[in-house]
Design an enzyme around this catalytic site. Structure first.
Site, PDB file in Angstrom:
ATOM      1  N   GLU A 175      -8.407 -24.784   2.453  1.00 49.84           N
ATOM      2  CA  GLU A 175      -7.551 -25.812   3.081  1.00 49.84           C
ATOM      3  C   GLU A 175      -8.374 -26.721   3.977  1.00 49.84           C
ATOM      4  O   GLU A 175      -9.298 -26.240   4.629  1.00 49.84           O
ATOM      5  CB  GLU A 175      -6.450 -25.123   3.904  1.00 49.84           C
ATOM      6  CG  GLU A 175      -5.494 -24.345   3.041  1.00 49.84           C
ATOM      7  CD  GLU A 175      -4.457 -23.575   3.848  1.00 49.84           C
ATOM      8  OE1 GLU A 175      -4.351 -23.793   5.082  1.00 49.84           O
ATOM      9  OE2 GLU A 175      -3.755 -22.765   3.254  1.00 49.84           O
ATOM     10  N   ARG A 190       0.816  -1.211   0.000  1.00 48.02           N
ATOM     11  CA  ARG A 190       0.000   0.000   0.000  1.00 48.02           C
ATOM     12  C   ARG A 190       0.849   1.261   0.000  1.00 48.02           C
ATOM     13  O   ARG A 190       0.374   2.335  -0.334  1.00 48.02           O
ATOM     14  CB  ARG A 190      -0.941  -0.014   1.208  1.00 48.02           C
ATOM     15  CG  ARG A 190      -1.987  -1.105   1.104  1.00 48.02           C
ATOM     16  CD  ARG A 190      -2.853  -1.162   2.315  1.00 48.02           C
ATOM     17  NE  ARG A 190      -2.110  -1.506   3.514  1.00 48.02           N
ATOM     18  CZ  ARG A 190      -2.650  -1.711   4.699  1.00 48.02           C
ATOM     19  NH1 ARG A 190      -3.951  -1.587   4.854  1.00 48.02           N
ATOM     20  NH2 ARG A 190      -1.905  -2.044   5.743  1.00 48.02           N
ATOM     21  N   HIS A 249       0.662 -26.157   4.074  1.00 47.70           N
ATOM     22  CA  HIS A 249       0.686 -25.031   5.017  1.00 47.70           C
ATOM     23  C   HIS A 249       1.696 -25.280   6.155  1.00 47.70           C
ATOM     24  O   HIS A 249       1.317 -25.367   7.325  1.00 47.70           O
ATOM     25  CB  HIS A 249      -0.713 -24.771   5.594  1.00 47.70           C
ATOM     26  CG  HIS A 249      -0.872 -23.377   6.147  1.00 47.70           C
ATOM     27  ND1 HIS A 249      -2.050 -22.675   6.081  1.00 47.70           N
ATOM     28  CD2 HIS A 249       0.008 -22.558   6.768  1.00 47.70           C
ATOM     29  CE1 HIS A 249      -1.903 -21.494   6.643  1.00 47.70           C
ATOM     30  NE2 HIS A 249      -0.648 -21.411   7.075  1.00 47.70           N
ATOM     31  N   ARG A 285      -1.678 -16.331   2.339  1.00 48.51           N
ATOM     32  CA  ARG A 285      -3.014 -16.885   2.522  1.00 48.51           C
ATOM     33  C   ARG A 285      -3.583 -17.270   1.161  1.00 48.51           C
ATOM     34  O   ARG A 285      -3.419 -16.513   0.180  1.00 48.51           O
ATOM     35  CB  ARG A 285      -3.950 -15.844   3.163  1.00 48.51           C
ATOM     36  CG  ARG A 285      -3.794 -15.675   4.643  1.00 48.51           C
ATOM     37  CD  ARG A 285      -4.388 -16.842   5.440  1.00 48.51           C
ATOM     38  NE  ARG A 285      -4.332 -16.618   6.870  1.00 48.51           N
ATOM     39  CZ  ARG A 285      -3.362 -17.054   7.693  1.00 48.51           C
ATOM     40  NH1 ARG A 285      -2.350 -17.739   7.197  1.00 48.51           N
ATOM     41  NH2 ARG A 285      -3.412 -16.818   8.981  1.00 48.51           N
TER      42      ARG A 285
HETATM   43  P1  NAP Z   1       3.322  -7.936   8.260  1.00 42.21           P
HETATM   44  O1  NAP Z   1       4.642  -7.673   8.898  1.00 42.21           O
HETATM   45  O2  NAP Z   1       2.131  -7.236   8.773  1.00 42.21           O
HETATM   46  O3  NAP Z   1       3.504  -7.690   6.699  1.00 42.21           O
HETATM   47  C1  NAP Z   1       2.441  -7.580   5.822  1.00 42.21           C
HETATM   48  C2  NAP Z   1       2.856  -6.706   4.647  1.00 42.21           C
HETATM   49  O4  NAP Z   1       1.765  -6.644   3.719  1.00 42.21           O
HETATM   50  C3  NAP Z   1       3.222  -5.295   5.036  1.00 42.21           C
HETATM   51  O5  NAP Z   1       4.333  -4.900   4.293  1.00 42.21           O
HETATM   52  C4  NAP Z   1       2.005  -4.483   4.616  1.00 42.21           C
HETATM   53  O6  NAP Z   1       2.462  -3.194   4.256  1.00 42.21           O
HETATM   54  C5  NAP Z   1       1.491  -5.264   3.425  1.00 42.21           C
HETATM   55  N1  NAP Z   1       0.050  -5.094   3.212  1.00 42.21           N
HETATM   56  C6  NAP Z   1      -0.913  -5.019   4.156  1.00 42.21           C
HETATM   57  N2  NAP Z   1      -2.114  -4.869   3.599  1.00 42.21           N
HETATM   58  C7  NAP Z   1      -1.902  -4.852   2.272  1.00 42.21           C
HETATM   59  C8  NAP Z   1      -2.768  -4.688   1.162  1.00 42.21           C
HETATM   60  N3  NAP Z   1      -4.092  -4.515   1.305  1.00 42.21           N
HETATM   61  N4  NAP Z   1      -2.215  -4.721  -0.087  1.00 42.21           N
HETATM   62  C9  NAP Z   1      -0.891  -4.888  -0.238  1.00 42.21           C
HETATM   63  N5  NAP Z   1      -0.025  -5.027   0.792  1.00 42.21           N
HETATM   64  C10 NAP Z   1      -0.527  -5.009   2.031  1.00 42.21           C
HETATM   65  O7  NAP Z   1       2.959  -9.495   8.363  1.00 42.21           O
HETATM   66  P2  NAP Z   1       3.968 -10.742   8.355  1.00 42.21           P
HETATM   67  O8  NAP Z   1       4.347 -11.095   9.736  1.00 42.21           O
HETATM   68  O9  NAP Z   1       5.039 -10.489   7.344  1.00 42.21           O
HETATM   69  O10 NAP Z   1       2.961 -11.871   7.824  1.00 42.21           O
HETATM   70  C11 NAP Z   1       2.366 -11.767   6.548  1.00 42.21           C
HETATM   71  C12 NAP Z   1       1.313 -12.838   6.358  1.00 42.21           C
HETATM   72  O11 NAP Z   1       1.931 -14.111   6.194  1.00 42.21           O
HETATM   73  C13 NAP Z   1       0.383 -13.051   7.566  1.00 42.21           C
HETATM   74  O12 NAP Z   1      -0.679 -12.123   7.580  1.00 42.21           O
HETATM   75  C14 NAP Z   1      -0.084 -14.480   7.393  1.00 42.21           C
HETATM   76  O13 NAP Z   1      -1.334 -14.531   6.749  1.00 42.21           O
HETATM   77  C15 NAP Z   1       0.976 -15.115   6.495  1.00 42.21           C
HETATM   78  N6  NAP Z   1       1.668 -16.222   7.192  1.00 42.21           N
HETATM   79  C16 NAP Z   1       1.668 -17.468   6.619  1.00 42.21           C
HETATM   80  C17 NAP Z   1       2.315 -18.513   7.268  1.00 42.21           C
HETATM   81  C18 NAP Z   1       2.369 -19.907   6.695  1.00 42.21           C
HETATM   82  O14 NAP Z   1       2.451 -20.853   7.466  1.00 42.21           O
HETATM   83  N7  NAP Z   1       2.389 -20.072   5.403  1.00 42.21           N
HETATM   84  C19 NAP Z   1       2.921 -18.297   8.509  1.00 42.21           C
HETATM   85  C20 NAP Z   1       2.894 -17.014   9.038  1.00 42.21           C
HETATM   86  C21 NAP Z   1       2.282 -15.983   8.364  1.00 42.21           C
HETATM   87  P3  NAP Z   1       1.560  -1.888   4.443  1.00 42.21           P
HETATM   88  O15 NAP Z   1       0.781  -2.081   5.724  1.00 42.21           O
HETATM   89  O16 NAP Z   1       2.548  -0.787   4.504  1.00 42.21           O
HETATM   90  O17 NAP Z   1       0.718  -1.878   3.222  1.00 42.21           O
END
Ligand code: NAP
Length: 316
Positions: free
Chosen positions: A261, A175, A279, A232
């Site tokens: 899933e 964003r 996952h 996700r």
């Molecule tokens: P994070 O630190 O909050 O990072 C999310 C990023 O996405 C930020 O850079 C944010 O930037 C951006 N973002 C937020 N809303 C957005 C939108 N509408 N459009 C585009 N970009 C957007 O979270 P994280 O700790 O890195 O985790 C990210 C995600 O990974 C989690 O939410 C979770 O669903 C997933 N995850 C998956 C696993 C797995 O087992 N596969 C494990 C853990 C996490 P801005 O806010 O500046 O836009």
């Protein structure tokens, strides 16, 4: 003697559930054969709720918990929590950021290697005895290739660092530009896809990002492009992804997460250019234990009247 009542809406590992049961009166909603009965008997007493990262918590359930004060998510993603509803009711929401970042980034790198260098296919090749009849096909060098990251947050940055160390060129979208990073920001997702060999999805799930990666983005990624998703399943239009893979619109896919899933579209199961993981992003002993500790620490802090170690940003 435990005093606070907690509703548990997802299966929890013993290293979280045992200490939780030692400190709280736990009610197993996800196992209850008669959920309305459980809620009628215990709902009014419940002050906390523990759920998994992928659990969807409907407001109808929360309506039946009038004394609820906190939801503690065993996961960093809280797209299953109705955040605005929680804000209005003054319900706090805790999650487990940071402790899982490196493991999830490792999985993204694994998927880049497995799709880019064909490791999963090469493994099947050896097991099938095909090596006896000749060598494996050549693949493409990863060094110098372009990785575009959707969502340069904690995990996105850790992915970028790893891929940069492999000699890949990094750009990202989101964003807004992220402060303190030198990687190239591209405001528009389709433009990023068009300029990427690997498009890596690392933003949160939920309504705001649902089907952000659609047929147009996949067309922009094109026949040279591979999509990797460790975030996700909801972020990618899965039907469009299947069509893009079937038609050769994109080259390959590496997926740790899916829209429904544990159900994976049948068409993907037979595709040689697709790597499928169940996952497992945060699925190591060490990380799951750290997540469990933080999930419990959020709950304990709340009931001790202390600030949560990890309150979600929207409610700070
Ligand atoms: P994070 O630190 O909050 O990072 C999310 C990023 O996405 C930020 O850079 C944010 O930037 C951006 N973002 C937020 N809303 C957005 C939108 N509408 N459009 C585009 N970009 C957007 O979270 P994280 O700790 O890195 O985790 C990210 C995600 O990974 C989690 O939410 C979770 O669903 C997933 N995850 C998956 C696993 C797995 O087992 N596969 C494990 C853990 C996490 P801005 O806010 O500046 O836009």
């Amino acid at each position: 003697m435990p005093t606070q009542d907690i509703l548990v809406t997802a299966p929890l590992p013993p290293f979280l559930y045992e200490p939780l049961k030692a400190g709280y009166r736990c009610h197993d909603h996800h196992l209850a054969s008669h959920k309305p009965g459980l809620l009628a008997a215990e709902g009014a007493r419940v002050r906390g709720l523990v759920q998994g990262g992928g659990t969807v918590t409907p407001t109808e359930l929360l309506d039946q918990l009038p004394g609820l004060e906190i939801i503690s998510v065993f996961g960093v993603g809280y797209d299953g929590v109705p955040v605005e509803y929680c804000r209005q009711r003054g319900i706090r929401v805790g999650h487990t950021p940071d402790v899982l970042t490196d493991d999830v980034a490792d999985v993204a790198v694994g998927l880049v290697l497995m799709t880019g260098r064909g490791f999963a296919k090469a493994d099947r090749f050896v097991r099938a005895g095909a090596w006896e009849r000749g060598g494996f096909e050549l693949t493409t060098r990863l060094g110098g290739r372009k990785a575009g990251i959707l969502g340069l947050g904690r995990i996105g940055k850790a992915i970028a660092e790893r891929l940069a160390a492999m000699g890949m060129r990094i750009a990202y979208t989101g964003r807004r530009p992220q402060p303190g990073v030198t990687w190239r920001y591209v405001a528009d997702l389709e433009s990023l896809a068009a300029d990427s060999d690997f498009l890596i999805v690392a933003c949160p799930g939920g309504a705001a990002t649902r089907h952000l990666v659609n047929a147009g983005v996949l067309a922009a990624l094109g026949a040279k492009g591979t999509i990797v998703n460790i975030a996700r399943g909801s972020i990618i239009d899965e039907a469009a992804l299947v069509r893009a893979l079937e038609s050769g619109t994109i080259k390959a896919a590496g997926l740790d997460v899916f829209e429904n899933e544990p159900h994976v579209p049948r068409a993907l199961l037979s595709m040689d250019n697709v790597v499928l993981l169940p996952h497992v992003g945060s699925g190591t002993h060490e990380t799951r234990k750290a997540m469990g500790d933080l999930c419990l620490a959020n709950l304990d802090a709340h009931f001790a009247g202390r600030p949560l170690p990890a309150l979600i940003p929207e409610l700070r």
